[in-house]
Motif scaffolding. Sequence first.
Motif, PDB file in Angstrom:
ATOM      1  N   PHE A  28       0.832  -1.208   0.000  1.00 57.43           N
ATOM      2  CA  PHE A  28       0.000   0.000   0.000  1.00 57.43           C
ATOM      3  C   PHE A  28       0.861   1.250   0.000  1.00 57.43           C
ATOM      4  CE2 PHE A  28      -3.488   2.718   0.650  1.00 57.43           C
ATOM      5  CZ  PHE A  28      -3.183   3.609   1.661  1.00 57.43           C
ATOM      6  N   SER A  29       1.961   1.213   0.693  1.00 59.57           N
ATOM      7  CA  SER A  29       2.823   2.392   0.787  1.00 59.57           C
ATOM      8  C   SER A  29       3.479   2.738  -0.543  1.00 59.57           C
ATOM      9  CB  SER A  29       3.898   2.169   1.854  1.00 59.57           C
ATOM     10  OG  SER A  29       4.686   1.044   1.531  1.00 59.57           O
ATOM     11  N   SER A  30       3.341   1.876  -1.528  1.00 62.28           N
ATOM     12  CA  SER A  30       3.900   2.146  -2.852  1.00 62.28           C
ATOM     13  C   SER A  30       2.916   2.865  -3.771  1.00 62.28           C
ATOM     14  CB  SER A  30       4.326   0.832  -3.529  1.00 62.28           C
ATOM     15  OG  SER A  30       5.327   0.183  -2.771  1.00 62.28           O
ATOM     16  N   TYR A  31       1.700   3.060  -3.287  1.00 64.32           N
ATOM     17  CA  TYR A  31       0.645   3.661  -4.097  1.00 64.32           C
ATOM     18  C   TYR A  31       0.370   5.107  -3.708  1.00 64.32           C
ATOM     19  CZ  TYR A  31      -0.657  -1.011  -5.749  1.00 64.32           C
ATOM     20  OH  TYR A  31      -0.651  -2.244  -6.321  1.00 64.32           O
ATOM     21  N   ALA A  32       0.242   5.936  -4.719  1.00 58.06           N
ATOM     22  CA  ALA A  32      -0.349   7.252  -4.495  1.00 58.06           C
ATOM     23  C   ALA A  32      -1.858   7.070  -4.367  1.00 58.06           C
ATOM     24  CB  ALA A  32      -0.032   8.181  -5.654  1.00 58.06           C
ATOM     25  N   VAL A  33      -2.484   7.917  -3.573  1.00 57.98           N
ATOM     26  CA  VAL A  33      -3.917   7.772  -3.306  1.00 57.98           C
ATOM     27  C   VAL A  33      -4.636   9.076  -3.635  1.00 57.98           C
ATOM     28  CG1 VAL A  33      -5.674   7.211  -1.595  1.00 57.98           C
ATOM     29  CG2 VAL A  33      -3.412   6.133  -1.465  1.00 57.98           C
ATOM     30  N   GLY A  34      -5.756   8.933  -4.273  1.00 61.62           N
ATOM     31  CA  GLY A  34      -6.571  10.094  -4.594  1.00 61.62           C
ATOM     32  C   GLY A  34      -7.983   9.934  -4.085  1.00 61.62           C
ATOM     33  N   TRP A  35      -8.605  11.052  -3.791  1.00 60.80           N
ATOM     34  CA  TRP A  35     -10.035  11.095  -3.487  1.00 60.80           C
ATOM     35  C   TRP A  35     -10.723  11.831  -4.635  1.00 60.80           C
ATOM     36  CZ3 TRP A  35     -12.841   8.748   0.249  1.00 60.80           C
ATOM     37  CH2 TRP A  35     -12.173   8.277   1.384  1.00 60.80           C
ATOM     38  N   PHE A  36     -11.838  11.292  -5.049  1.00 61.32           N
ATOM     39  CA  PHE A  36     -12.644  11.889  -6.098  1.00 61.32           C
ATOM     40  C   PHE A  36     -14.092  11.920  -5.606  1.00 61.32           C
ATOM     41  CE2 PHE A  36      -9.602  11.898  -9.616  1.00 61.32           C
ATOM     42  CZ  PHE A  36      -8.621  11.077  -9.093  1.00 61.32           C
ATOM     43  N   ARG A  37     -14.894  12.722  -6.258  1.00 58.45           N
ATOM     44  CA  ARG A  37     -16.309  12.746  -5.875  1.00 58.45           C
ATOM     45  C   ARG A  37     -17.170  12.902  -7.112  1.00 58.45           C
ATOM     46  NH1 ARG A  37     -16.540  18.562  -2.618  1.00 58.45           N
ATOM     47  NH2 ARG A  37     -16.281  19.944  -4.431  1.00 58.45           N
ATOM     48  N   GLN A  38     -18.371  12.369  -6.980  1.00 61.00           N
ATOM     49  CA  GLN A  38     -19.309  12.405  -8.094  1.00 61.00           C
ATOM     50  C   GLN A  38     -20.681  12.778  -7.576  1.00 61.00           C
ATOM     51  OE1 GLN A  38     -19.427   8.789 -10.425  1.00 61.00           O
ATOM     52  NE2 GLN A  38     -20.276   9.868 -12.181  1.00 61.00           N
TER      53      GLN A  38
END
Length: 122
Positions: A28-38
């Motif tokens: 998991f620490s190798s991933y960038a994380v984003g939040w999106f909304r719809q």
Amino acid sequence: VQLQASGGGLVQAGDSLSLSCAASGRSFSSYAVGWFRQAPGKERNFVAAINTSGGSTTYADSVKGRATISRDNAKNTVYLQMNSLKPEDTAVYYCAVRFGLVTTNRLRYEYWGQGTLVTVSS
């Protein structure tokens, strides 16, 4: 990677809410994380993102100054703190991850959670 977003609910304008995105799987620490909304009837839009270490964040103009994204790699969890909520923040919020650098482009994210609904009443 499997993602589980939680923390949504019905709040009043001006309230705060903290969303969580829990990940299962390794690296998991190798991933960038984003939040999106719809929002209903609208496209899914970028909200915030954080790099692998948590040292770099980026925000949409619409939430800048009101939102804080953070992560705890030991817990495989990313958080989105939203303050001073507005009715226009009403949407289903999704977290997503990508192997690599942070981007605001939703098409570059590889894995998505199921979303959590945030409703802000006026």
